[in-house]
Write an enzyme that holds these catalytic residues in place. Sequence first.
Site, PDB file in Angstrom:
ATOM      1  N   HIS A 254      50.863  34.125  21.855  1.00 47.51           N
ATOM      2  CA  HIS A 254      50.073  34.999  22.733  1.00 47.51           C
ATOM      3  C   HIS A 254      48.656  35.061  22.143  1.00 47.51           C
ATOM      4  CE1 HIS A 254      48.729  38.898  24.374  1.00 47.51           C
ATOM      5  NE2 HIS A 254      49.659  38.755  25.309  1.00 47.51           N
TER       6      HIS A 254
ATOM      7  N   ASP B  87      55.252  37.948  15.165  1.00 53.60           N
ATOM      8  CA  ASP B  87      54.923  38.722  16.356  1.00 53.60           C
ATOM      9  C   ASP B  87      56.241  38.987  17.088  1.00 53.60           C
ATOM     10  OD1 ASP B  87      54.393  39.525  18.907  1.00 53.60           O
ATOM     11  OD2 ASP B  87      52.841  38.033  19.318  1.00 53.60           O
TER      12      ASP B  87
ATOM     13  N   GLN C 243      58.191  40.494  21.908  1.00 54.22           N
ATOM     14  CA  GLN C 243      59.196  40.200  22.948  1.00 54.22           C
ATOM     15  C   GLN C 243      60.613  40.164  22.392  1.00 54.22           C
ATOM     16  OE1 GLN C 243      58.567  40.243  26.050  1.00 54.22           O
ATOM     17  NE2 GLN C 243      56.368  39.916  26.153  1.00 54.22           N
TER      18      GLN C 243
ATOM     19  N   CYS D  19      48.403  35.263  28.969  1.00 53.43           N
ATOM     20  CA  CYS D  19      47.677  35.277  27.677  1.00 53.43           C
ATOM     21  C   CYS D  19      48.138  34.159  26.749  1.00 53.43           C
ATOM     22  CB  CYS D  19      47.797  36.621  26.964  1.00 53.43           C
ATOM     23  SG  CYS D  19      47.136  37.982  27.903  1.00 53.43           S
TER      24      CYS D  19
HETATM   25  N1  7TS Z   1      52.602  39.192  21.536  1.00 54.38           N
HETATM   26  C1  7TS Z   1      53.430  38.847  22.530  1.00 54.38           C
HETATM   27  C2  7TS Z   1      54.484  37.827  22.291  1.00 54.38           C
HETATM   28  C3  7TS Z   1      53.303  39.475  23.767  1.00 54.38           C
HETATM   29  O1  7TS Z   1      54.131  39.141  24.757  1.00 54.38           O
HETATM   30  C4  7TS Z   1      52.291  40.447  23.962  1.00 54.38           C
HETATM   31  C5  7TS Z   1      52.052  41.086  25.286  1.00 54.38           C
HETATM   32  C6  7TS Z   1      51.480  40.774  22.871  1.00 54.38           C
HETATM   33  C7  7TS Z   1      51.658  40.130  21.677  1.00 54.38           C
HETATM   34  C8  7TS Z   1      50.421  41.830  22.959  1.00 54.38           C
HETATM   35  O2  7TS Z   1      51.020  43.094  23.046  1.00 54.38           O
HETATM   36  P1  7TS Z   1      50.135  44.386  23.303  1.00 54.38           P
HETATM   37  O3  7TS Z   1      51.137  45.463  23.521  1.00 54.38           O
HETATM   38  O4  7TS Z   1      49.306  44.591  22.095  1.00 54.38           O
HETATM   39  O5  7TS Z   1      49.317  44.098  24.519  1.00 54.38           O
HETATM   40  N2  7TS Z   1      52.494  40.329  26.375  1.00 54.38           N
HETATM   41  C9  7TS Z   1      52.264  40.549  27.666  1.00 54.38           C
HETATM   42  C10 7TS Z   1      52.786  39.710  28.639  1.00 54.38           C
HETATM   43  O6  7TS Z   1      53.493  38.750  28.423  1.00 54.38           O
HETATM   44  N3  7TS Z   1      52.396  40.161  29.846  1.00 54.38           N
HETATM   45  O7  7TS Z   1      51.624  41.235  29.666  1.00 54.38           O
HETATM   46  C11 7TS Z   1      51.540  41.499  28.316  1.00 54.38           C
END
Ligand code: 7TS
Length: 407
Positions: free
Chosen positions: A122, A198, A201, A364
């Site tokens: 991401h 990370d 998910q 992303c």
């Molecule tokens: N890493 C992964 C694997 C993610 O899916 C996301 C957000 C993030 C980091 C960032 O997380 P945040 O809470 O700091 O924004 N993913 C998604 C997505 O897949 N669709 O919208 C947000």
Amino acid sequence: MLNADKIRKDFPILSQNVNGKPLVYLDSAATSQKPAVVIGELSRYYSKDNANIHRGVHTLAERATALFEGVREKTAKFISASSPKEIVFTQGTTEAINLVAYSWGKANLTSKDTVLLTIMEHHSNLVPWQLLSKELGFKLEFIMVTEDGYLENPEETIRKVKPKLLAFVHVSNVLGTINPVKKLSKVAHKVGATVLIDGAQAVSHTSVNVQSLGADFYAFSAHKMLGPTGVGVLYGRRDLLESMPPFMGGGEMIREVSLDKSTYKDSPHKFEAGTPNIGGVAGFGAALDYISGVGMDGIKTHTEELTAYALDSLSKIDGLRIYGPRNPEDHGPVIAFTVEGIHPHDLATVLDGEGIAIRSGNHCTMPLHKHFDLVATARASFALYNTKEEVDKLAEAVLEAKKVLGA
Ligand code: 7TS
């Protein structure tokens, strides 16, 4: 066995019609829905306990502090950290990764080093490293991805590159690939690398034990695991956190301040400058309790079954291509796909007309999409409250969209 029909009743948002049809929410990878106990806890906290933490001696301040620190303990147990001191509250995964970059990274990386990532990251586990590499001059290298969505020769690449840091995603938010964290951490540690995972998910549908995974850092967001937005977690091995300089300066994180210098509190407080999202953390605590009450084993089995079922039914549709592992055992509850002749945004719009919420776009992960020669994919993602009937509706709606859009 998890009873999704019963669970759905705990999520008020799911009982509505969207565009005249019962809502089918298949976008939990973007953000999950919240059970009434989480929504209720936000209201209860602001109605009864609201005060700033760690600074007041009055009763409400003490209550709010105990609540906040209690959730820290709960979080540590949830991911089997060895101490609550290893849990730093952040705004989300993004801030947690930036914290590692700007605190650990600045203190440990030099122009002679390499940071090894994968091309399935991401942007939040890529852009911070690009920014820092411009500043410090270290090299960025990448583990590639195979056609069927697995990391390509990850162990060999780690041994060859000998990175100072290996940072990669536990479960891909596009391919759904469940990466072999334990195996890769072991190889990385053998070449002297620090490992950042990370877990955004992963934590919502699988039991995470940061110690047995061998993660030195593990980042995730509350909002993807039934909690409120604006709260995230950075797990860091205690010795690492203690050796790291502060990330941001301000109130709360200091021990003593004079006009020319300051001393800092021990971690995790050293990394929590300013007033945190106390209400959000309270809500996150309720989400952790809810998940524990349902049971992670049941959630895992349920989402695995849904994923296997969806992989099977979607793959029967002519012209539909799924990206990522075909083996459901290697596939988290996220399925990215394209349908020949239909732009993913058009597909998502037609599905929305049927009350079905999926995501379309690059999620992303622009470099990953480029690797597959794509600009966008459609993505359906599942959580504990989804059902096989909803997967059927998705498959039927895709077939209908093909007719409507003439594909
Ligand atoms: N890493 C992964 C694997 C993610 O899916 C996301 C957000 C993030 C980091 C960032 O997380 P945040 O809470 O700091 O924004 N993913 C998604 C997505 O897949 N669709 O919208 C947000």
